[in-house]
Scaffold this motif. Sequence first.
Motif, short mmCIF file in Angstrom:
data_model
loop_
_atom_site.label_atom_id
_atom_site.label_comp_id
_atom_site.label_asym_id
_atom_site.label_seq_id
_atom_site.Cartn_x
_atom_site.Cartn_y
_atom_site.Cartn_z
N UNK A 193 0.84 -1.21 0.00
CA UNK A 193 0.00 0.00 0.00
C UNK A 193 0.87 1.25 0.00
N UNK A 194 1.84 1.28 0.91
CA UNK A 194 2.85 2.33 0.92
C UNK A 194 4.20 1.67 1.21
N UNK A 195 5.22 2.16 0.54
CA UNK A 195 6.58 1.71 0.80
C UNK A 195 7.37 2.93 1.23
N UNK A 196 7.90 2.89 2.44
CA UNK A 196 8.59 4.06 2.99
C UNK A 196 10.08 3.76 3.15
N UNK A 197 10.90 4.65 2.62
CA UNK A 197 12.35 4.50 2.75
C UNK A 197 12.96 5.86 3.02
N UNK A 248 17.90 2.18 2.12
CA UNK A 248 18.33 0.81 1.79
C UNK A 248 17.55 -0.25 2.57
N UNK A 249 16.63 0.19 3.39
CA UNK A 249 15.81 -0.74 4.16
C UNK A 249 14.36 -0.26 4.20
N UNK A 250 13.68 -0.27 3.05
CA UNK A 250 12.30 0.21 3.03
C UNK A 250 11.39 -0.71 3.84
N UNK A 251 10.30 -0.14 4.33
CA UNK A 251 9.30 -0.91 5.06
C UNK A 251 7.95 -0.71 4.38
N UNK A 252 7.08 -1.68 4.55
CA UNK A 252 5.73 -1.59 4.02
C UNK A 252 4.82 -1.03 5.11
N UNK A 253 3.93 -0.12 4.70
CA UNK A 253 2.96 0.46 5.63
C UNK A 253 1.57 0.24 5.05
N UNK A 256 -3.82 0.96 7.56
CA UNK A 256 -4.06 1.25 8.98
C UNK A 256 -2.82 1.76 9.69
N UNK A 257 -1.72 1.87 8.95
CA UNK A 257 -0.47 2.35 9.54
C UNK A 257 0.42 1.27 10.10
N UNK A 258 0.05 0.01 9.94
CA UNK A 258 0.89 -1.09 10.43
C UNK A 258 2.11 -1.25 9.54
N UNK A 259 3.26 -1.45 10.18
CA UNK A 259 4.54 -1.53 9.47
C UNK A 259 5.02 -2.97 9.39
#
Length: 296
Positions: A193-197, A248-253, A256-259
């Motif tokens: 849904x969102x990829x944050x890096x 270099x270490x993106x996370x998925x969000x 609902x804001x869960x990572x």
Amino acid sequence: MRKPLVAALFALVIAGAGAAPAVAAPEPTAAVQTSAAVKSAAGTKTSAAPTLQAVDFAGTVSLSNCSGSVIRFPNSADTAPALVLSNGHCLETGFPEPGEVIVNQASSRTFGLLNSAGTRVATLRANKVVYATMTDTDASIYQLTTTYAAIKSAYGISALTVQDTHPTAGTAITVASGYWKRLYSCNVDGFAYRLKEGDWTWKDSLRYTSACQTIGGTSGSPVIDNATGKVVAVNNTGNEDGGTCTENNPCEVDASGNVTVREGINYAQETYQIPACFTTANVLNLSASGCTLPKP
């Protein structure tokens, strides 16, 4: 986003398919790199050469620090100026800031055009960056000084067509790196849904299954649907060390804001929304009906 490989020499990180904007890699000396050579240059693990289907290197390009491809849209005219797709983080001017959108910026960047075997057959030159951003997506589109028809006539190479519909989970794909002259085959695992890096956030990112172990220098590679030969995404990052939402270490969000952190998994940014923003003459029109790309 794997930073361009120049940065990778110092950070041993990102380049075309993993966290932080792809880093450019040093120019390979051989058409095909061995696992040991790639490992040494990029400082990351590599997988065995994948089993490939019909996808090859024709139409891909090598940049000074990343990978890319000559692309067209379903309605592009053969006489239109040809375009090259890569990542926003592969720009020669550096990473765009969050919220920054670059449009019609002069450029004289060169690209090495590859044939089906991965042999460089020509040097193509840009006259401008038509569009680039690292907001919502991670893409750069250069306009060349030549047309599709001229490239086809001179080298027998056709541009890759960008699919104008959303990719599907489970699809067999190949990431074709013009920088490394290497192909990575896997499947679309799903979508984030969102990829944050770091400071950047991308929407609806495409997640690979674990077989696509892309490395620095693969940033900007076209992600090709094996069945159709069309481009469905542009390779850009991966979680290298298990870090949470850092470069270099993106996370998925999720919504609902869960990572969620998926160490060792790589990602690409979808490209189906791009064709609606260009005319048949490949003129950018961000106000066109159906164009959802971020605007300046």
